[in-house]
Design a protein around this motif. Sequence first.
Motif, mmCIF file in Angstrom:
data_model
loop_
_atom_site.group_PDB
_atom_site.id
_atom_site.type_symbol
_atom_site.label_atom_id
_atom_site.label_comp_id
_atom_site.label_asym_id
_atom_site.label_seq_id
_atom_site.Cartn_x
_atom_site.Cartn_y
_atom_site.Cartn_z
ATOM 1 N N ARG A 11 0.759 -1.293 0.046
ATOM 2 C CA ARG A 11 -0.111 -0.019 0.042
ATOM 3 C C ARG A 11 0.991 1.173 0.112
ATOM 4 O O ARG A 11 0.517 2.247 -0.683
ATOM 5 N N PHE A 12 1.889 1.088 0.609
ATOM 6 C CA PHE A 12 2.965 2.471 0.633
ATOM 7 C C PHE A 12 3.798 2.824 -0.605
ATOM 8 O O PHE A 12 3.626 3.649 -0.987
ATOM 9 N N LEU A 13 3.815 1.466 -1.294
ATOM 10 C CA LEU A 13 4.607 1.814 -2.634
ATOM 11 C C LEU A 13 3.504 2.291 -3.614
ATOM 12 O O LEU A 13 3.847 3.285 -4.413
ATOM 13 N N PHE A 14 2.192 1.630 -3.612
ATOM 14 C CA PHE A 14 1.343 2.140 -4.364
ATOM 15 C C PHE A 14 0.913 3.734 -4.074
ATOM 16 O O PHE A 14 0.812 4.571 -5.175
ATOM 17 N N ALA A 15 0.734 4.121 -3.001
ATOM 18 C CA ALA A 15 0.735 5.639 -2.528
ATOM 19 C C ALA A 15 1.929 6.337 -3.035
ATOM 20 O O ALA A 15 1.608 7.545 -3.576
ATOM 21 N N ILE A 16 3.046 5.930 -2.871
ATOM 22 C CA ILE A 16 4.201 6.688 -3.495
ATOM 23 C C ILE A 16 4.302 7.021 -4.924
ATOM 24 O O ILE A 16 4.331 7.990 -5.278
ATOM 25 N N LEU A 17 3.790 5.696 -5.540
ATOM 26 C CA LEU A 17 3.725 5.841 -7.063
ATOM 27 C C LEU A 17 2.828 6.576 -7.566
ATOM 28 O O LEU A 17 2.961 7.596 -8.586
ATOM 29 N N THR A 18 1.541 6.795 -6.675
ATOM 30 C CA THR A 18 0.265 7.588 -7.299
ATOM 31 C C THR A 18 0.807 9.134 -7.138
ATOM 32 O O THR A 18 0.453 10.100 -7.718
ATOM 33 N N LEU A 19 1.459 9.301 -5.864
ATOM 34 C CA LEU A 19 1.921 10.569 -5.535
ATOM 35 C C LEU A 19 2.856 11.108 -6.554
ATOM 36 O O LEU A 19 2.724 12.266 -6.870
ATOM 37 N N MET A 20 3.760 10.242 -7.032
ATOM 38 C CA MET A 20 4.827 10.727 -8.177
ATOM 39 C C MET A 20 4.021 11.080 -9.363
ATOM 40 O O MET A 20 4.320 12.159 -10.143
ATOM 41 N N THR A 21 3.135 10.269 -9.744
ATOM 42 C CA THR A 21 2.085 10.456 -10.817
ATOM 43 C C THR A 21 1.193 12.092 -10.903
ATOM 44 O O THR A 21 1.317 12.895 -11.638
ATOM 45 N N LEU A 22 1.039 12.227 -9.562
ATOM 46 C CA LEU A 22 0.352 13.516 -9.378
ATOM 47 C C LEU A 22 1.413 14.755 -9.545
ATOM 48 O O LEU A 22 1.007 15.458 -10.185
ATOM 49 N N ILE A 23 2.504 14.532 -8.826
ATOM 50 C CA ILE A 23 3.443 15.579 -8.895
ATOM 51 C C ILE A 23 3.777 15.833 -10.445
ATOM 52 O O ILE A 23 4.205 16.830 -10.841
ATOM 53 N N ALA A 24 3.965 14.631 -11.391
ATOM 54 C CA ALA A 24 4.333 14.781 -12.494
ATOM 55 C C ALA A 24 3.486 15.571 -13.369
ATOM 56 O O ALA A 24 3.833 16.583 -14.146
ATOM 57 N N ASN A 25 2.136 15.461 -13.205
ATOM 58 C CA ASN A 25 1.180 16.172 -13.806
ATOM 59 C C ASN A 25 1.057 17.715 -13.486
ATOM 60 O O ASN A 25 0.854 18.610 -14.048
ATOM 61 N N LEU A 26 1.243 17.912 -12.132
ATOM 62 C CA LEU A 26 1.315 19.344 -11.459
ATOM 63 C C LEU A 26 2.475 19.995 -12.118
ATOM 64 O O LEU A 26 2.522 21.035 -12.434
ATOM 65 N N VAL A 27 3.794 19.468 -12.196
ATOM 66 C CA VAL A 27 5.103 19.972 -12.785
ATOM 67 C C VAL A 27 4.508 20.154 -14.111
ATOM 68 O O VAL A 27 5.024 21.255 -14.676
ATOM 69 N N PHE A 28 3.916 19.367 -14.973
ATOM 70 C CA PHE A 28 3.769 19.469 -16.635
ATOM 71 C C PHE A 28 2.688 20.810 -16.584
ATOM 72 O O PHE A 28 2.694 21.524 -17.356
ATOM 73 N N ALA A 29 1.713 20.885 -15.593
ATOM 74 C CA ALA A 29 0.678 21.753 -15.719
ATOM 75 C C ALA A 29 1.155 23.213 -15.495
ATOM 76 O O ALA A 29 1.083 24.107 -16.236
ATOM 77 N N GLU A 30 2.218 23.327 -14.579
ATOM 78 C CA GLU A 30 3.050 24.522 -14.332
ATOM 79 C C GLU A 30 3.818 24.825 -15.470
ATOM 80 O O GLU A 30 3.921 26.106 -16.123
ATOM 81 N N GLU A 31 4.667 23.900 -16.029
ATOM 82 C CA GLU A 31 5.561 24.244 -17.148
ATOM 83 C C GLU A 31 4.444 24.377 -18.494
ATOM 84 O O GLU A 31 4.996 25.495 -19.422
ATOM 85 N N ALA A 32 3.409 23.763 -18.845
ATOM 86 C CA ALA A 32 2.512 24.248 -19.752
ATOM 87 C C ALA A 32 2.063 25.674 -19.776
ATOM 88 O O ALA A 32 1.872 26.515 -20.822
ATOM 89 N N VAL A 33 1.854 26.244 -18.563
ATOM 90 C CA VAL A 33 1.296 27.687 -18.518
ATOM 91 C C VAL A 33 2.483 28.329 -18.800
ATOM 92 O O VAL A 33 2.397 29.789 -19.389
ATOM 93 N N TYR A 34 3.421 28.043 -18.332
ATOM 94 C CA TYR A 34 4.674 28.958 -18.529
ATOM 95 C C TYR A 34 5.180 28.824 -20.089
ATOM 96 O O TYR A 34 5.102 30.274 -20.674
ATOM 97 N N ILE A 35 4.993 27.674 -20.794
ATOM 98 C CA ILE A 35 5.022 27.731 -22.497
ATOM 99 C C ILE A 35 4.186 28.667 -23.103
ATOM 100 O O ILE A 35 4.473 29.467 -23.934
ATOM 101 N N TYR A 36 2.836 28.545 -22.466
ATOM 102 C CA TYR A 36 1.650 29.158 -23.087
ATOM 103 C C TYR A 36 2.170 30.632 -23.165
ATOM 104 O O TYR A 36 1.614 31.523 -24.146
ATOM 105 N N ARG A 37 2.609 31.138 -21.925
ATOM 106 C CA ARG A 37 2.856 32.600 -22.008
ATOM 107 C C ARG A 37 4.007 33.202 -22.450
ATOM 108 O O ARG A 37 4.078 34.320 -22.728
ATOM 109 N N LYS A 38 5.139 32.334 -22.366
ATOM 110 C CA LYS A 38 6.474 32.777 -22.809
ATOM 111 C C LYS A 38 6.943 32.291 -24.412
ATOM 112 O O LYS A 38 7.855 32.990 -24.714
#
Length: 300
Positions: A11-38
Motif C-alpha cells: 500500500r505504501f508503494l502504491f501511495a508513493i507511485l500515485t503521488l509521483m504521478t500526481l506531482i508529474a502532472n502538476l509539474v507539467f501543468a505549471e510548465e504548460a502555463v509557462y510555455i503558453y505565456r512565454k
Amino acid sequence: SLSAGLDLPGRFLFAILTLMTLIANLVFAEEAVYIYRKIPSSKRSIIIWINAAAPVIATTSCIGMWIPRSTMFTDFTAAVFFAIVIHKFLLMMIKECGGQKLLLRRFENGRFKISTGPCCCCCLCLPRVRITRRTLFWLKLGTFQFAFLRPVLMFLSIVLWTNGNYTFYNLSPKGAAIWISCFVGVLTIIALWPVAIMFQQVRTLLICKKIIPKFALYQFILILNHLQAAIINILAMQRIIHCAPPLSSSARGAYMTQQLLIMEMFLVTLISRVVYRRRYNDLEPPERTAEEAGDNKEAP
C-alpha cells in the motif's frame, strides 16, 4: 481486487507511485502555463505535446497499476500518444531552425546523411540526399504515417479483442497479435528514421537550444516505453518472471513495467522542466544569397 489484497509495504508503494504521478502532472501543468505565456505561438503547441509525453505515460501506467484489467487500453493510449510525439519532435526541430523556408536557406547546399539508425546505420555506402522541399516532405510523411496508422491499428486490435480474436500475449502465427505487433514494429522503425536523419543535420546548429539533451530525453522515453516493456513482456511469457498469486506471469510483468515507468517518467518530467522551461534566443538569420543582395542594391 489487487489493491484490497496488498500488505502495508504494498500500500505504501502504491501511495508513493500515485503521488509521483500526481506531482508529474502538476509539474507539467505549471510548465504548460509557462510555455503558453512565454513561448511564441508557432512553437507553443508542439513543445507542450512533447512535454506531455512523460506525464501521460506515467498517468496511463498508474491507471493500469490500480485497475489491472485496463492494462491493454492504457498501453495502447500511451503508445498512440507517443506516436504523435515522434511526429511533433521532428516538427520542433524544423521550427527551431526558423521554419521550413529558413531551414532550406540555411542548408541550401547541404545534404542529408541517410546512413543512420535505426534503418541504415550499417549502410555507410548510401549516398547523401539533397535537402529540398521534397525530401522534407518525405521526412514528415515518415513520422506522420505512424501518428496516423497507430490509432487505426489500436482500433483494429480493440475490435478483434472484443470478438475474441486478439490476445496480447498470444504470439502464435495463427493469432492476430503477432502480425499486428510486427507491422507496428516496421512502422515504428520507419518513423524513427526521419527524426534521426534530421537530428544529425541540425544538432550542431541547434546546440544553443539544447537540442542534444532534448533528443536524449526523447530517446530515453522511447527506450523505456517500448524496449524495456518488450523485454519484460518476453521474460514474463517465458516464465522467467514467475507468477505470484493472484497475478499470473504476464500480469506480474505488466505490473512491474507500470511501476518502473511511473518512477522513470517522474524523473523525465523533472528533467524536461529544466530543459524546456526557459526561453532560448532565436538563431541568427541565414546569410543572404548573392542574388538577394544584388536585388536589394538595385532597389531604390
